[in-house]
Structures are given as structure tokens and as C-alpha cells.
Design a protein around this motif. Structure first.
Motif, short mmCIF file in Angstrom:
data_model
loop_
_atom_site.label_atom_id
_atom_site.label_comp_id
_atom_site.label_asym_id
_atom_site.label_seq_id
_atom_site.Cartn_x
_atom_site.Cartn_y
_atom_site.Cartn_z
N LEU A 1 -3.07 -2.13 9.27
CA LEU A 1 -4.26 -2.82 8.77
C LEU A 1 -5.00 -3.55 9.88
O LEU A 1 -4.38 -4.10 10.79
CB LEU A 1 -3.85 -3.89 7.76
N VAL B 1 0.85 -1.20 0.00
CA VAL B 1 0.00 0.00 0.00
C VAL B 1 0.88 1.25 0.00
O VAL B 1 0.62 2.23 -0.70
CB VAL B 1 -0.95 -0.01 1.22
N TYR C 1 0.24 3.41 -3.14
CA TYR C 1 -0.67 4.53 -2.84
C TYR C 1 0.04 5.65 -2.08
O TYR C 1 -0.55 6.69 -1.80
CB TYR C 1 -1.86 4.04 -1.99
N LEU D 1 -9.57 -1.26 2.38
CA LEU D 1 -8.78 -1.97 1.37
C LEU D 1 -9.47 -3.31 1.10
O LEU D 1 -9.72 -4.09 2.01
CB LEU D 1 -7.36 -2.21 1.91
N LYS D 2 -9.74 -3.55 -0.17
CA LYS D 2 -10.38 -4.82 -0.54
C LYS D 2 -9.42 -5.60 -1.43
O LYS D 2 -8.95 -5.06 -2.43
CB LYS D 2 -11.69 -4.56 -1.30
N ALA E 1 -6.13 -5.46 -5.69
CA ALA E 1 -6.55 -4.71 -4.51
C ALA E 1 -7.19 -3.40 -4.96
O ALA E 1 -6.81 -2.84 -6.00
CB ALA E 1 -5.36 -4.42 -3.62
N ARG E 2 -8.19 -2.99 -4.20
CA ARG E 2 -8.83 -1.69 -4.46
C ARG E 2 -8.89 -0.94 -3.13
O ARG E 2 -9.12 -1.55 -2.09
CB ARG E 2 -10.25 -1.88 -4.99
N LEU E 3 -8.70 0.36 -3.25
CA LEU E 3 -8.72 1.16 -2.03
C LEU E 3 -9.88 2.15 -2.12
O LEU E 3 -10.09 2.79 -3.17
CB LEU E 3 -7.39 1.91 -1.89
N ASN F 1 -11.12 -8.02 3.39
CA ASN F 1 -11.34 -6.60 3.65
C ASN F 1 -10.50 -6.16 4.83
O ASN F 1 -10.38 -6.87 5.83
CB ASN F 1 -12.82 -6.35 3.98
N THR G 1 -4.31 4.66 -7.38
CA THR G 1 -2.90 4.43 -7.00
C THR G 1 -2.09 5.66 -7.43
O THR G 1 -2.62 6.56 -8.09
CB THR G 1 -2.33 3.20 -7.73
N TYR H 1 -9.07 4.13 5.52
CA TYR H 1 -9.45 3.68 4.18
C TYR H 1 -9.95 2.24 4.28
O TYR H 1 -9.64 1.54 5.25
CB TYR H 1 -8.26 3.72 3.22
N LEU I 1 -7.65 0.34 6.79
CA LEU I 1 -6.29 0.85 6.77
C LEU I 1 -6.29 2.18 7.51
O LEU I 1 -6.98 3.12 7.10
CB LEU I 1 -5.84 1.06 5.31
#
Ligand SMILES: Cc1ncc(COP(=O)(O)O)c(C=O)c1O
Length: 1001
Positions: free
Chosen positions: A29, A19, A23, A51-52, A107-109, A39, A88, A49, A42
Motif C-alpha cells: 500500500l 485485503v 479480495y 483502496l478507499k 473499505a472499497r476497492l 486513500n 470482495t 488498485y 494498492l
């Protein structure tokens, strides 16, 4: 924490490094629950945030679809309400990383939305439910024009694709299978209409773990809806059905809860009548999917509890849905959208009138009399409220015998207190409610009386049950008018479904009503605006919160039967009463609870408000032997009809009461003066003490309260040290509240140390050249917070005061008359005998009656030649009532009862204490108990105590708070309070103590 079981994933430390790299965010986490993705929360210095991380092999097209959807939503919805995609450092909406050469994870944030999960918040008030609907509706409206090829997909969780669940049915048996079969069938039946409904992309998973709730000023508000992972192109109504299916979990009144959600949704995303009509089976179908999924998951991933997270709740709601009347439920939802017209106010001519008398053979009845069975009805005597049908039936029979050609009728939508006393209760929108409202015009007609068609009509439906049948007639009027006649003898019915019949056609005979069966008339007529399909489900009693709906579903009887002259009952609204009270009454009067109560009836341990709601009273120690005890009421009424005058005439009631009272006191307490209130009793006691000692100074307890007269206020630190108080007067000397839990000395041995302060005050008085006139103390200090006096305290205090020539006054206004259980008077617990005892509240069971009991010496000193005259004190009516109260206490064994039930309740409270640490101390004797809320450092939790009392009121239990910091809940109910009442109290206390606002700091 349940996370999907996937091997080979990077450790949290590795993910944190990724991350940071992609990012530019450094943080830590924390794992969260999830069904498909991993999931994490963060936490960084810039904020939190979500994070997935998808499972290996996740469908990239689907993830792109979700990102497009988020991007689309962010153009029309406030950023704070739905998660925003965080790109990102390279500007990409996803971050790919390799688990190993063959497996990539994505991963998606997302931005973090504040709040707690809906599933962890209790309770969910009406307004929150409406907000839930509104937020979900706003998302649907925002998505209305959103198109995406990936939204057209196969999915088990899509209600439109629920057919797969049929294949799961054989995994269920018994009642569960029946429930599933029923809803499968309902779902089949709606297919033709369902398939026609509009479609769009919807969230499709507004479940209780995807909704966030925040608290603003202690009020829960909806802060956001998350997780669009199940978004799909499907019928729009499915989204509302899903929102309802989870939103109503945990609610007693799912009809109202669903209505609130629909109201909110419809405001933001207008629905059609056709869509709402199909909601009932669709809500159920989502839950059918849920329980079938849970069954499947149990086999596939037995360890992942998240996958079965909603199963128990789903079954509960399915059963609730199955057992309610689906037609009334749907009408409620239509009403929530404003689709039901309110025709009550339309002129009576709007429907074609007919004759009520024409229902019976000609000439049988010549007149109609409408009865009042409402909250203030004279027929609803205390005995009737106590469930005595014989008295009620006899009164009606007498009226019928006296006027044999009169038809007696009961009112439609009347709140009947006799119904309030029956057990039918639930938690409704405004709290606990009883099914107290009568539906229909009920008629007291003898069994076997013939009932005829009042005009030509068609027989729509017949419900034949064993004892009692009902017919639904379509009166074929220009407006829809359906007459439901219930209470007919099944074997006598003379018509069949579909028959077109003429005026005067024989319908059937009135059935036999079992004695004691109900407080309603044997024949009931309901005039409906809608042709219900299943008439056996149409209730004859409803909850007050359903009244508005049923007003819309029914015609008033006088709109059809115009010879009915129903007197208008003046209903005061709480709002008007409070306003008038503000205008005309002194501002220093207070009103209990955030939402004040308008009480109209009392009965035993219960009070009944103007809505027919019954409350369990744990506050009122005045209604000692029970509210409106029939014997006490009768004694007062009887004597009121004979004589009421003052003590200047000789009367046997006053001497009888004096003798009966004195029997309960130890020697040398032997003289009684009757007065009208506790304040008057203490006022007189102070005069006596001063007369007996020739001194003025009084020693009293910190936070004590002894009455509202000037002399009493002067010795009540609760008042003079409180708001508007002027501080301690010259001749009053206050000793510390002997609170062994949170006071200046603690522990069971602190009695002597507190008693030393009495000596200290005596010395102070002596220094000023005087001696104490009296020491006044309650045996358990009530306003101080149900403080039990530590062992030895009273003994030592009395000794010191007497040695200085003072007298000792025991204020038994709150605790007396057997309430403490082990003894009749509280001072007896401490093995002391006061010189003066004051009693009040319980003695008259609500009638203003109080007394001062003193030793012969004190009485002699007081009788110095000045007459003691009291206009009302000791009048025959008050004394007749006092005598009856003492008799009832003895005959109903209430002192022993207080001991047993009090011990039982105290034990239960101590058990609750082990579960809820905020219950820091449980104390008291008999039915004079209290418990104190503090944190671990014994800091008072005043707000929580207030919240608890108000929530308990919502749940139908009246409680009050007191103590120095208003953090003590007092329990001092009418003495007829039973073990069952104690169980109900404990159950609700447990419930409220588990609620969100009781848990947080
Ligand atoms: C301990 C105590 N004494 C006296 C009184 C005064 O009684 P009344 O309100 O009947 O005048 C009260 C009233 O709450 C009381 O609690």
C-alpha cells in the motif's frame, strides 16, 4: 502526504492482510491524498488498485449510492475511463472491518486508472482542456437518467446550496471581501433563471485532483475522472461550472481555457443558451465555496493541508474572473457552443446603411481615406515601432494638412505592430500574445469637432470618465446594430440615456488626445451586434486569439457606412506560404520550430509575426545592433538613393569602412577584402592560405561549420559528417572538439591535451609528404554547442601550425564585433593574433556584408596577378551600412553592454542550474552563451532540448539548439538585449524546466 487525521486505524500492514483475506490480492500500500476517506494505492502482481477506507461512522447509504452509481456508469462508459468497483471474494462491493467493538470502517476497492493528477501536470494545452470538458460531459450524459434517493442531499459543495457562504463573509476583509461580495451579488441576481434550470445527478467535483492525465507520444491526454464521492442531484450546469473553475487554474487566458472546456462538454452533453449565460457567476461561486471552506477548515483542522489545497489557485481565478469583462467572457462561451452567428459574411444590405460623413457637420469632410497601420505599413517606421509618437503624429498631421477635407480612418480588426511593441501581453491559446489588434473604425478628427447622430436612434448607455466618454447608440435597425462612439469630451455631451434622437442631433465634441497617448485615432467607432451592459469594459484593443470572437460580435464598418471603401489586404496564410515554398524552393531549406513562424517585422531584440505576436529573439546574432536599427536602415536607404556600384570605382565608403574595421584589429592584421557572406569570407581565406603556403591541407575542428560553398563544406565536419555528408575529404584533417565538459578530455586543464591532436594531424600531413596550409577555428565553437576553447588550446595549436609553415585562420563570423564582451574579437580572449580573420553575420546587421582581414604578408602572397573581383563585395551601400553598424556598436557602448548583461544572464543561468539538474553546464562569454541538458551521467537530453526550444517559442522567446547531440540551447541575441530581457528569459526557462515533460525520463 496528507491523510485525514484519524486515530486507531489499522497499520498499512494490517490493511494489506485484510485485503488479502477479503479480495485475495497480495500487494503493498502507498498512502494518497484525500479529503474524507483514507486513500491508498494498492500495488499487486495483477496491477494497481485504489483502496478507499471511510472514516468510522461513514454513511453506509451514501456509500451504497456511490456503488450503484459506479455500476450504472459502467454500463455506458468505457471501463478504462472511470473507476470500476472490485467486489470482495464474497461478491460484496464493500468490506467491513472493526476498528474496535464500537467502530466499524468500510473499505472499497476500485480499479486503478493510469495517469498523473491534473494538478501535477504542466502545461494544460487547449486540446487537453477540450478533452477535460468532453470527458466530464460524457459522464453527465451517462448519468442523465440515473435516479437515486441518496443523491438528494444537503451539501456545502453544491453550488445550488452555496447560501451558507454568506455567513462566512465576515471572515474576509479588504479586496478579498470585495471580490466575494461582488460574486455573492451576481449569484443573487441570477437566482430566478438559475432555479429554472434542469437538474440531474452529476459528478460535482471534477477538480484538478480528480482528473488524470497520461502522456502519449509526449502529448498529454485525459485518461480518466475519478472520485464520485460528491455526486449529487443538482443543476447540470453546476458540473460544467466546477469543471471550468478548476480546469482554468494556472491559465493566463481563462476565457479561452473556459471556452475549450465548454466546447468539449457541449459536444458530449449539449447545453442550452440559458445555461451558458449563467456560467460566469456559477464558476465563481464554486470558487467562493472553496475559499470559504478553506477558511473554515483552517480553523477546524489546521494540519490538513489537503483541505486548503486549491485555495491560492481559487483566489487567483476569482481575481481573474473579477477583472475580466464578464459579457465578453460569456459571449466567448456561447461561441464555443456555436450559439453566436457569424454574420460577417452576410451581404452588407443586411443592415440599414448610413453615412459616415453625416457624423460631422455638413461639408466638413468630403472624402474618406483609409489608412494602413498594419504590419507592413509605411507609417510604421522603425522609429514609430520604437515608440516615437512624434514621428507618427507628424506623419498623420502632414496628411491631414495636405488634404484638409479628407477624413482619415483606421481599420477595424487591424493588427498594429506599434501595439505589439507595448507591454500588454499574456499567454494565450497559441502561446504568448500581445494586445495588438485594433477594435473599431478610428478616425483622426481634431479636438472639439462636433459629432452628430448619423441617423435617428436611442441612447442606450453613456460612460462618463474624466477624460474621455463614450456613448452606445441603438440604431434600431432590423438587425441588431449598436454604435459605440468613444473619444468624446465628457463635459460636451448633449444627450442622456434613454433619449430618442433624430439624425443630426449633436452628441458631443471630440475630446483632446494627449500627444503620445496612442497610435489610434482620437475618435473610435465600434459597431456591435449585441447591446453590452457595461460599455466601459468594451476594449479597443484585443489579443489576436480573440479576433474570431470579435468578428462575430461586431459588424464590419463598411457594412454600416457604405461610402467606406476599405482596400482588401492580401493576407498570406502560413499554410499557403509553406505549400508554395515547398513547391518552388529547394527542399534542403529547413524551417524552424514544430509550428513554423511567419515573421513580418523586426525591432530591436524583437521579431513580430503576421499575427502581431512579438517574440524575444535570443537566436539572431546577425541583427547585431538590433533588428531594423533605425540608424542602420537610414544609412542603407540614404546610400541606396545615391549610388551603388562595384569596387572598380573609387568610393570613400569602402576606404572609410576598411579603416574603421582595421582600427579594431591588432597588428599585423592590416589588409581587408570585402565579400558578401561568411561562406565567401572563408572561401577567400582558404584561397589566401593556400596561396600563401603553396599547400592544400587544412586542419579543422570536429563539428565545425564554416560555410556553404564546396571549399567550406569540405572543411566543415558539421556538414560532411552529418546527414547527406560524404565524409572527410582528402585534404581535410579533423581534430577533436575541445569540449572540456563532455569531450574526450575534460576539466579546465585539458587545453594542452586537445592541442596535441593538432600536432598529430600535422605529423600525418607530413607523413603524406605535405605541410598544413591552415588551421581554422572559431574562438567559441558555435555549431559544436557554444564550446569555449580550453585555456592554452589556441595558443599551442597556432604555435604548432606556424612551426609547420601553416597559417592560422580565426572564423569570427558568429562571435565577432564585441559580442564576447571582454574583447572586440573572440581570438583576443586567447591572447593570440591570427594570420587571417573572417567576419560576416554581425557586420551588416542583416545586410549581406562580410570581410576577410589578413596580414600584409598573406595579402601580398595572394596578390599574384590574378584580379580579385567581387560584383557586390564592398559596394557603397554595404559599406555605408557596415560603417553605421560599427558606429552604433561604439556609440551605444554595446561591447560593454554585452559583457554586463551577458555576465548577469550567465549568473542567472547558473542559478537555474542549481534548481534544475538537467541544466548540466552553462558556458560562453558575453552575449554568446549556451547551456547543455544532460542526465546525471552526462547523457545528452536531446528530446528535452527540442521540447524546451519549442515551448519557449510558445512563450514568446526564440531559442535554438545545437551541439553534437542537439542538446545545447544557444543564446546569442541582438546585442541590445537588456537585463529585463534576461529576466524574462530566465523566468520562462524556469517555468518550462518545471514542466512535466522536462522532469520525467
Ligand atoms: C562560424 C561560421 N562561419 C561561417 C558561416 C557562413 O556564413 P554565411 O552563412 O554568411 O555564408 C557561418 C554561418 O552560419 C558560421 O556559423
Amino acid at each position: 502526504m496528507n491523510q485525514p487525521q484519524v486515530s486507531n486505524y489499522p497499520t498499512p500492514g494490517q490493511i494489506e492482510a485484510l485485503v488479502l483475506e477479503h479480495y485475495g490480492l497480495a500487494g503493498s500500500l502507498q498512502a494518497l491524498v484525500g479529503e474524507v476517506d483514507l486513500n491508498y494505492q494498492l500495488s499487486t502482481v495483477r496491477g494497481d488498485y485504489l483502496l478507499k477506507i471511510s472514516r468510522p461512522g461513514a454513511d453506509r447509504t451514501h456509500l451504497e449510492f456511490l456503488n450503484d452509481l459506479h455500476a450504472y456508469l459502467s454500463t455506458s462508459l468505457p471501463a478504462a475511463e472511470t473507476p470500476q468497483v472490485i467486489p470482495t471474494l464474497q461478491g460484496s462491493s464493500m468490506m467491513d472491518f472493526e476498528l474496535n467493538p464500537d467502530q466499524t470502517c468500510i473499505a472499497r476497492l476500485y480499479s486503478w486508472l493510469p495517469g498523473r493528477l491534473w494538478s501535477s501536470v504542466r502545461p494544460h494545452p487547449s486540446k487537453l482542456l477540450e478533452e477535460l470538458g468532453a470527458k466530464a460531459g460524457a459522464i453527465s450524459t451517462a448519468l442523465a437518467a440515473f435516479e437515486h434517493a441518496a443523491a438528494h442531499r444537503d451539501m456545502h459543495w453544491d453550488i445550488a446550496q452555496a447560501a451558507w457562504t454568506e455567513g462566512m463573509l465576515n471572515h474576509f476583509s479588504g479586496e478579498q471581501r470585495q471580490v466575494l461580495d461582488f460574486f455573492q451579488n451576481e449569484f443573487q441576481n441570477i437566482q430566478p433563471e438559475y432555479l429554472q434550470l434542469r437538474k440531474q445527478v452529476v459528478h460535482n467535483d471534477v477538480n484538478d485532483n480528480n482528473v488524470l492525465v497520461d502522456f502519449v507520444d509526449d502529448l498529454p491526454t485525459l485518461s480518466g475522472i475519478i472520485d464520485f464521492g460528491d455526486a449529487i442531484f443538482t443543476q447540470l450546469i453546476n458540473d460544467l461550472a466546477i469543471t471550468i473553475a478548476y480546469g482554468i487554474m494556472g491559465q493566463d487566458d481563462i476565457g479561452h481555457a473556459a471556452g475549450q472546456i465548454v466546447t468539449g462538454y457541449h459536444q458530449q452533453c449539449p447545453m442550452t443558451r440559458e445555461e451558458i449565460n449563467l456560467l460566469y457567476p456559477l464558476i465563481a461561486m464554486r470558487l467562493v465555496i472553496s475559499v470559504c471552506k478553506a477558511a473554515e477548515n483552517r480553523r477546524l483542522e489546521p494540519e490538513n493541508a489537503y483541505l486548503q489545497i486549491s485555495e491560492t489557485h481559487a483566489w487567483t481565478v476569482l481575481e481573474q474572473l473579477r477583472s475580466l469583462d464578464s459579457e465578453a467572457f460569456t459571449y466567448g462561451l456561447l461561441d464555443a457552443c456555436g450559439f453566436l452567428a457569424d454574420t460577417q459574411s452576410r451581404a452588407a444590405e443586411a443592415i440599414e446603411a448610413c453615412s459616415l460623413l453625416a457624423l460631422f457637420p455638413q461639408g466638413m469632410f468630403k472624402a474618406i481615406q483609409v489608412l494602413d497601420l498594419g504590419l507592413e505599413s509605411r507609417l510604421m517606421t522603425p522609429n514609430v515601432l520604437a515608440g516615437d509618437h512624434t514621428v507618427f503624429d507628424a506623419s498623420i498631421q502632414k496628411m491631414k494638412d495636405d488634404a484638409s477635407e479628407t477624413l482619415f480612418a483606421g481599420r477595424h480588426l487591424e493588427i498594429r505592430p506599434a501595439y505589439s511593441m507595448e507591454i500588454d501581453e499574456r499567454i494565450g491559446p497559441k502561446g504568448r500574445e500581445c494586445r495588438a489588434v485594433h477594435l473599431g473604425l478610428d478616425l483622426w478628427v481634431d479636438p472639439e469637432t462636433a459629432v452628430l447622430a448619423p441617423r435617428s436612434c436611442r441612447i442606450l448607455e453613456i460612460n462618463r470618465s474624466d477624460e474621455n466618454s463614450s456613448l452606445l447608440l441603438d440604431l434600431q435597425s432590423a438587425a441588431s446594430v449598436y454604435l459605440l462612439i468613444s473619444g468624446l469630451e465628457p463635459a460636451s455631451l448633449g444627450v442622456d440615456v434613454g433619449d430618442m434622437i433624430e439624425t443630426g442631433t449633436f452628441l458631443g465634441n471630440v475630446g483632446q488626445k494627449e500627444p503620445g497617448e496612442s497610435f489610434g485615432g482620437p475618435l473610435n467607432l465600434q459597431i456591435l451586434k449585441h447591446p453590452f451592459q457595461v460599455i466601459k469594459n468594451i476594449p479597443t484593443r484585443i489579443y489576436p486569439s480573440e479576433r474570431a470572437l470579435w468578428k462575430k460580435l461586431t459588424w464590419m464598418p463598411q457594412q454600416l457606412f457604405q461610402e467606406l471603401d476599405i482596400p482588401v489586404v492580401k493576407h498570406h496564410t502560413l499554410f499557403d506560404l509553406i505549400n508554395t515554398r515547398r513547391k518552388h524552393l529547394g527542399k534542403s531549406l529547413s524551417i524552424s520550430y514544430d509550428e513554423p513562424l511567419y515573421m513580418l517585422r523586426g525591432m530591436g531584440v524583437y521579431l513580430i509575426d503576421a499575427e502581431g505576436q512579438r517574440y524575444l529573439d535570443t537566436v539572431n546574432n546577425v541583427a547585431h545592433v538590433g533588428h531594423e536599427h533605425p540608424r542602420v536602415v537610414a544609412a542603407g536607404q540614404r546610400q541606396m538613393g545615391l549610388l551603388n556600384t562595384n569596387t572598380r570605382y573609387v568610393h570613400h565608403k569602402i576606404t572609410e569602412l576598411a579603416a574603421a574595421l582595421l582600427e579594431t584589429f591588432p597588428e599585423p592584421l592590416s589588409v581587408v577584402h570585402f565579400v558578401n557572406s561568411g561562406s565567401e569570407a572563408n572561401e577567400l581565406a582558404l584561397r589566401m592560405a593556400r596561396a600563401a603556403t603553396g599547400q592544400k591541407d587544412i586542419i579543422a575542428i570536429e563539428r565545425g561549420y564554416h560555410g556553404n560553398t564546396q571549399a567550406c563544406i569540405d572543411i566543415s565536419s558539421y556538414k560532411f559528417d552529418g546527414k547527406g555528408g560524404q565524409g572527410c575529404p582528402e585534404h581535410t584533417h579533423i581534430v577533436p572538439l575541445p569540449d572540456a565538459f563532455r569531450g574526450r578530455y575534460q576539466g579546465p586543464e585539458c587545453g594542452d591535451r586537445y592541442a596535441e591532436h593538432v600536432l598529430e594531424q600535422i605529423a600525418k600531413i607530413q607523413d603524406l609528404g605535405g605541410e598544413p596550409a591552415a588551421f581554422i577555428c572559431e574562438s567559441i565553437i558555435s555549431c559544436g554547442g557554444q564550446i569555449e576553447l580550453p585555456q592554452g588550446y589556441l595558443n599551442r595549436a597556432f604555435e604548432s601550425v606556424r612551426q609547420a609553415g601553416g597559417v592560422c585562420i580565426s572564423d569570427e563570423v558568429q562571435v565577432g564585433c564585441g559580442r564576447v564582451g571582454s574583447h572586440f574579437w573572440g581570438f583576443q580572449i586567447h591572447d593570440v593574433v591570427p594570420d587571417i580573420v573572417t567576419i560576416g553575420k554581425p557586420l551588416g546587421n542583416g545586410h549581406p556584408l562580410a570581410a576577410v582581414i589578413c596580414t600584409g604578408d598573406v595579402a601580398e602572397a595572394f596578390a599574384n596577378g590574378m584580379e580579385y573581383f567581387n560584383t557586390f563585395g564592398g559596394n557603397p551601400v554595404s559599406c555605408a551600412i557596415g560603417l553605421e553598424v560599427l558606429d552604433v556598436i561604439r556609440e551605444e557602448n554595446l561591447q560593454q553592454h554585452a559583457l554586463e548583461v551577458g555576465n548577469y544572464l550567465k549568473k542567472g543561468l547558473k542559478e537555474l542550474q542549481t534548481k534544475h539538474s538537467i541544466i548540466a553546464d552553462v558556458r560562453g562569454q558575453g552575449l554568446f552563451l549556451g547551456f547543455e541538458l544532460t542526465d546525471a551521467e552526462k547523457k545528452p537530453l536531446t528530446r528535452k532540448a527540442g521540447y524546451l526550444a519549442n515551448r519557449m517559442r510558445d512563450l514568446g522567446i526564440l531559442m535554438s539548439t545545437d551541439g553534437k547531440d542537439n542538446n545545447v540551447l544557444k543564446i546569442k541575441p541582438p546585442m541590445v538585449f537588456s537585463r529585463e530581457n534576461a529576466d524574462a528569459l530566465l523566468m520562462r526557462l524556469d517555468q518550462v524546466c518545471s514542466e512535466t515533460l522536462m522532469q520525467d525520463d
